[in-house]
Design a protein around this motif. Structure first.
Motif, PDB file in Angstrom:
ATOM      1  N   GLY A  52      -7.036 -10.959 -21.414  1.00 41.88           N
ATOM      2  CA  GLY A  52      -7.135  -9.508 -21.477  1.00 41.88           C
ATOM      3  C   GLY A  52      -7.249  -8.867 -20.112  1.00 41.88           C
ATOM      4  N   ARG A  53      -7.785  -7.677 -20.124  1.00 48.02           N
ATOM      5  CA  ARG A  53      -7.906  -6.893 -18.892  1.00 48.02           C
ATOM      6  C   ARG A  53      -8.891  -7.548 -17.939  1.00 48.02           C
ATOM      7  NH1 ARG A  53      -8.864  -0.482 -19.070  1.00 48.02           N
ATOM      8  NH2 ARG A  53      -8.513  -0.074 -16.874  1.00 48.02           N
ATOM      9  N   PRO A  54      -8.570  -7.592 -16.640  1.00 46.05           N
ATOM     10  CA  PRO A  54      -9.499  -8.193 -15.671  1.00 46.05           C
ATOM     11  C   PRO A  54     -10.813  -7.402 -15.604  1.00 46.05           C
ATOM     12  CG  PRO A  54      -7.348  -7.846 -14.678  1.00 46.05           C
ATOM     13  CD  PRO A  54      -7.323  -7.179 -16.006  1.00 46.05           C
ATOM     14  N   LEU A  55     -11.887  -8.104 -15.342  1.00 45.44           N
ATOM     15  CA  LEU A  55     -13.187  -7.464 -15.235  1.00 45.44           C
ATOM     16  C   LEU A  55     -13.227  -6.547 -14.025  1.00 45.44           C
ATOM     17  CD1 LEU A  55     -15.496 -10.510 -15.977  1.00 45.44           C
ATOM     18  CD2 LEU A  55     -14.892  -8.664 -17.520  1.00 45.44           C
ATOM     19  N   THR A  56     -13.954  -5.455 -14.142  1.00 42.70           N
ATOM     20  CA  THR A  56     -14.095  -4.512 -13.045  1.00 42.70           C
ATOM     21  C   THR A  56     -15.298  -4.910 -12.205  1.00 42.70           C
ATOM     22  OG1 THR A  56     -13.222  -2.774 -14.454  1.00 42.70           O
ATOM     23  CG2 THR A  56     -14.353  -2.083 -12.466  1.00 42.70           C
ATOM     24  N   HIS A  57     -15.103  -4.991 -10.900  1.00 41.91           N
ATOM     25  CA  HIS A  57     -16.187  -5.312  -9.985  1.00 41.91           C
ATOM     26  C   HIS A  57     -16.869  -4.035  -9.527  1.00 41.91           C
ATOM     27  CE1 HIS A  57     -14.909  -9.468  -9.733  1.00 41.91           C
ATOM     28  NE2 HIS A  57     -13.674  -9.029  -9.552  1.00 41.91           N
ATOM     29  N   TRP A  58     -18.087  -4.146  -9.070  1.00 42.19           N
ATOM     30  CA  TRP A  58     -18.865  -3.009  -8.600  1.00 42.19           C
ATOM     31  C   TRP A  58     -18.153  -2.295  -7.457  1.00 42.19           C
ATOM     32  CZ3 TRP A  58     -21.265  -1.806  -3.956  1.00 42.19           C
ATOM     33  CH2 TRP A  58     -22.221  -0.795  -3.995  1.00 42.19           C
ATOM     34  N   SER A  59     -17.467  -3.041  -6.643  1.00 44.89           N
ATOM     35  CA  SER A  59     -16.840  -2.471  -5.448  1.00 44.89           C
ATOM     36  C   SER A  59     -15.406  -1.995  -5.671  1.00 44.89           C
ATOM     37  CB  SER A  59     -16.856  -3.500  -4.326  1.00 44.89           C
ATOM     38  OG  SER A  59     -16.127  -4.637  -4.703  1.00 44.89           O
ATOM     39  N   ASP A  60     -14.861  -2.109  -6.871  1.00 53.97           N
ATOM     40  CA  ASP A  60     -13.467  -1.736  -7.094  1.00 53.97           C
ATOM     41  C   ASP A  60     -13.192  -0.259  -6.835  1.00 53.97           C
ATOM     42  OD1 ASP A  60     -12.711  -4.283  -7.657  1.00 53.97           O
ATOM     43  OD2 ASP A  60     -12.676  -4.042  -9.835  1.00 53.97           O
ATOM     44  N   ALA A  90     -11.562   3.555   0.005  1.00 51.12           N
ATOM     45  CA  ALA A  90     -11.648   3.130   1.414  1.00 51.12           C
ATOM     46  C   ALA A  90     -10.632   2.065   1.789  1.00 51.12           C
ATOM     47  CB  ALA A  90     -13.063   2.630   1.705  1.00 51.12           C
ATOM     48  N   GLY A  91      -9.995   1.438   0.836  1.00 56.46           N
ATOM     49  CA  GLY A  91      -9.016   0.406   1.136  1.00 56.46           C
ATOM     50  C   GLY A  91      -9.616  -0.988   1.127  1.00 56.46           C
ATOM     51  N   GLY A  92      -8.769  -1.967   1.368  1.00 56.35           N
ATOM     52  CA  GLY A  92      -9.195  -3.359   1.302  1.00 56.35           C
ATOM     53  C   GLY A  92     -10.243  -3.753   2.327  1.00 56.35           C
ATOM     54  N   GLY A  93     -10.202  -3.169   3.495  1.00 52.25           N
ATOM     55  CA  GLY A  93     -11.174  -3.494   4.541  1.00 52.25           C
ATOM     56  C   GLY A  93     -12.357  -2.540   4.544  1.00 52.25           C
ATOM     57  N   TRP A  94     -12.849  -2.198   3.385  1.00 56.03           N
ATOM     58  CA  TRP A  94     -13.904  -1.184   3.293  1.00 56.03           C
ATOM     59  C   TRP A  94     -15.202  -1.625   3.945  1.00 56.03           C
ATOM     60  CZ3 TRP A  94     -18.522  -1.691   0.615  1.00 56.03           C
ATOM     61  CH2 TRP A  94     -18.619  -2.758  -0.278  1.00 56.03           C
ATOM     62  N   MET A  95     -15.458  -2.920   3.985  1.00 52.15           N
ATOM     63  CA  MET A  95     -16.701  -3.386   4.603  1.00 52.15           C
ATOM     64  C   MET A  95     -16.662  -3.201   6.120  1.00 52.15           C
ATOM     65  SD  MET A  95     -17.624  -6.680   2.334  1.00 52.15           S
ATOM     66  CE  MET A  95     -19.356  -6.513   2.014  1.00 52.15           C
ATOM     67  N   ARG A  96     -15.497  -3.309   6.721  1.00 50.15           N
ATOM     68  CA  ARG A  96     -15.354  -3.039   8.156  1.00 50.15           C
ATOM     69  C   ARG A  96     -15.438  -1.537   8.431  1.00 50.15           C
ATOM     70  NH1 ARG A  96     -11.180  -6.449   7.698  1.00 50.15           N
ATOM     71  NH2 ARG A  96      -9.674  -4.755   7.898  1.00 50.15           N
ATOM     72  N   ARG A  97     -14.830  -0.747   7.557  1.00 54.35           N
ATOM     73  CA  ARG A  97     -14.855   0.699   7.751  1.00 54.35           C
ATOM     74  C   ARG A  97     -16.256   1.275   7.623  1.00 54.35           C
ATOM     75  NH1 ARG A  97      -9.512   2.599   4.621  1.00 54.35           N
ATOM     76  NH2 ARG A  97      -8.073   1.947   6.223  1.00 54.35           N
TER      77      ARG A  97
END
Length: 111
Positions: free
Chosen positions: A68-76, A82-89
């Motif tokens: 089924g549908r993939p689980l949603t993560h807290w950071s999605d 912010a994009g894929g590099g949100w931890m750097r930003r």
């Protein structure tokens, strides 16, 4: 609840924005999203290797993936703004604060 406090019924056709201005109650969705964004930035700026940062980066691998549908993560939803590099930003406070407005606005858009 705010309508009841003010004695305004739905038949009065008073907009929610007008009621919020009169009661001075903040929108809970806006406040929660703002606090989530600020907390994510705070955690990403930590440098001493605490468990909270490791939990954000951790991706569990437990056997087969569910159907089924993939689980949603807290950071999605943060990653969506912010994009894929949100931890750097998040380490640049000025950029992070500018992105916060876009993030909070997505939860408070009136349709």
């Amino acid at each position: 609840m705010e309508r009841t406090i003010l004695g305004v019924s739905l038949a009065d056709k008073t907009r929610n924005e007008v009621i919020r201005e009169r009661t001075k109650v903040t929108d809970i969705a806006r406040r929660i999203s703002q606090l989530k964004w600020q907390w994510a930035g705070h955690i990403c700026r930590r440098t001493n290797g605490r468990w909270s940062r490791r939990v954000l980066e951790w991706r569990p691998r437990l056997g087969k993936r569910s159907v089924g549908r993939p689980l949603t993560h807290w950071s999605d939803d943060i990653r969506r703004i912010a994009g894929g590099g949100w931890m750097r930003r998040a380490k640049d406070r000025a950029t992070w604060r500018a992105l916060e407005k876009a993030y909070v606005q997505q939860w408070t858009v009136v349709v």
